[in-house]
Scaffold this motif. Structure first.
Motif, short mmCIF file in Angstrom:
data_model
loop_
_atom_site.label_atom_id
_atom_site.label_comp_id
_atom_site.label_asym_id
_atom_site.label_seq_id
_atom_site.Cartn_x
_atom_site.Cartn_y
_atom_site.Cartn_z
N UNK A 84 63.29 21.71 134.50
CA UNK A 84 62.29 22.56 133.87
C UNK A 84 62.77 23.07 132.51
N UNK A 85 61.85 23.08 131.56
CA UNK A 85 62.07 23.76 130.30
C UNK A 85 61.01 24.83 130.14
N UNK A 86 61.35 25.95 129.49
CA UNK A 86 60.41 27.05 129.37
C UNK A 86 60.42 27.61 127.96
N UNK A 87 59.23 27.97 127.50
CA UNK A 87 59.06 28.59 126.19
C UNK A 87 58.48 29.98 126.41
N UNK A 88 59.28 31.00 126.19
CA UNK A 88 58.83 32.38 126.29
C UNK A 88 58.30 32.80 124.94
N UNK A 89 57.05 33.22 124.90
CA UNK A 89 56.41 33.61 123.65
C UNK A 89 56.01 35.08 123.75
N UNK A 90 56.58 35.89 122.88
CA UNK A 90 56.30 37.32 122.84
C UNK A 90 55.57 37.69 121.55
N UNK A 91 54.96 38.84 121.55
CA UNK A 91 54.27 39.35 120.35
C UNK A 91 53.34 38.30 119.77
N UNK A 92 52.52 37.73 120.61
CA UNK A 92 51.65 36.65 120.16
C UNK A 92 50.64 37.13 119.14
N UNK A 93 50.30 36.22 118.22
CA UNK A 93 49.36 36.50 117.14
C UNK A 93 48.19 35.51 117.22
N UNK A 94 47.06 35.87 116.66
CA UNK A 94 45.94 34.91 116.64
C UNK A 94 46.33 33.58 116.02
N UNK A 95 47.23 33.59 115.07
CA UNK A 95 47.70 32.36 114.43
C UNK A 95 48.49 31.46 115.34
N UNK A 96 48.87 31.95 116.53
CA UNK A 96 49.56 31.11 117.50
C UNK A 96 48.59 30.29 118.36
N UNK A 97 47.32 30.52 118.18
CA UNK A 97 46.32 29.80 118.95
C UNK A 97 46.40 28.30 118.66
N UNK A 98 46.57 27.51 119.71
CA UNK A 98 46.73 26.06 119.56
C UNK A 98 46.87 25.44 120.94
N UNK A 99 46.82 24.11 120.96
CA UNK A 99 47.25 23.38 122.14
C UNK A 99 48.75 23.13 121.99
N UNK A 100 49.51 23.51 123.00
CA UNK A 100 50.96 23.38 122.98
C UNK A 100 51.37 22.17 123.82
N UNK A 101 52.23 21.34 123.23
CA UNK A 101 52.69 20.11 123.87
C UNK A 101 54.19 20.15 124.10
N UNK A 102 54.59 19.78 125.28
CA UNK A 102 56.00 19.57 125.59
C UNK A 102 56.35 18.11 125.30
N UNK A 103 57.56 17.88 124.77
CA UNK A 103 57.97 16.53 124.43
C UNK A 103 59.44 16.33 124.77
N UNK A 104 59.81 15.08 125.02
CA UNK A 104 61.19 14.73 125.34
C UNK A 104 61.64 13.57 124.46
N UNK A 105 62.89 13.66 124.01
CA UNK A 105 63.43 12.65 123.11
C UNK A 105 64.72 12.06 123.67
N UNK A 106 64.88 10.75 123.51
CA UNK A 106 66.13 10.09 123.92
C UNK A 106 67.13 10.01 122.77
N UNK A 107 66.77 10.51 121.61
CA UNK A 107 67.63 10.40 120.43
C UNK A 107 68.76 11.42 120.45
N UNK A 108 69.82 11.09 119.72
CA UNK A 108 70.98 11.95 119.65
C UNK A 108 70.63 13.24 118.91
N UNK A 109 71.23 14.33 119.36
CA UNK A 109 71.03 15.61 118.68
C UNK A 109 69.80 16.33 119.16
N UNK A 110 69.22 17.12 118.26
CA UNK A 110 68.04 17.92 118.60
C UNK A 110 66.98 17.65 117.54
N UNK A 111 66.18 16.63 117.71
CA UNK A 111 65.17 16.31 116.70
C UNK A 111 64.15 17.42 116.55
N UNK A 112 63.64 17.54 115.34
CA UNK A 112 62.57 18.52 115.09
C UNK A 112 61.31 17.84 114.58
#
Length: 122
Positions: free
Chosen positions: A76-104
């Motif tokens: 499991x991975x979790x994203x804790x979101x606090x102090x939410x703003x109207x600008x945070x409104x969106x569809x949120x997608x979880x993704x997984x990468x096989x590449x080295x490091x931490x891609x952004x």
């Protein structure tokens, strides 16, 4: 076939908190990230975490408000979101990468969940 299943979205008022979860098969093989896409906008990076959980990166929009963590024993991975703003409104997608490091970049992520809606009212 790798599967990612998100949960935890919803409708909240500005200032509230939400916790998004992402269940993934064999999470130790992958860096994980969250992206979001608002209506009429391109998909954007939110946060990413390394395979071990020791390294995290955040978009400026979420720094100080969002915390990404993972529990590989629970798949499991979790994203804790606090102090939410109207600008945070969106569809949120979880993704997984096989590449080295931490891609952004979304092009470096191989597997995607179906998305969960987050709506923040003012």
């Amino acid at each position: 076939q790798v599967q990612l299943v998100e949960s935890g979205g919803g409708l909240v008022q500005a200032g509230a908190s939400l916790r998004l979860s992402c269940a993934v098969s064999d999470p130790t093989l992958y860096a994980m990230a969250w992206f979001r896409q608002a209506p009429g906008k391109e998909r954007e990076f939110v946060a990413a975490i390394s395979r071990s959980g020791s390294t995290t990166y955040y978009a400026d929009s979420g720094k100080g408000r969002f915390t990404l963590s993972r529990d590989n024993a629970q798949n499991m991975g979790s994203l804790q979101m606090n102090s939410l703003k109207p600008g945070d409104t969106a569809v949120y997608y979880c993704a997984a990468s096989t590449r080295y490091g931490v891609p952004v970049s979304d092009v470096e992520y191989d597997y995607w969940g179906q998305g969960t809606q987050v709506t923040v009212s003012s």
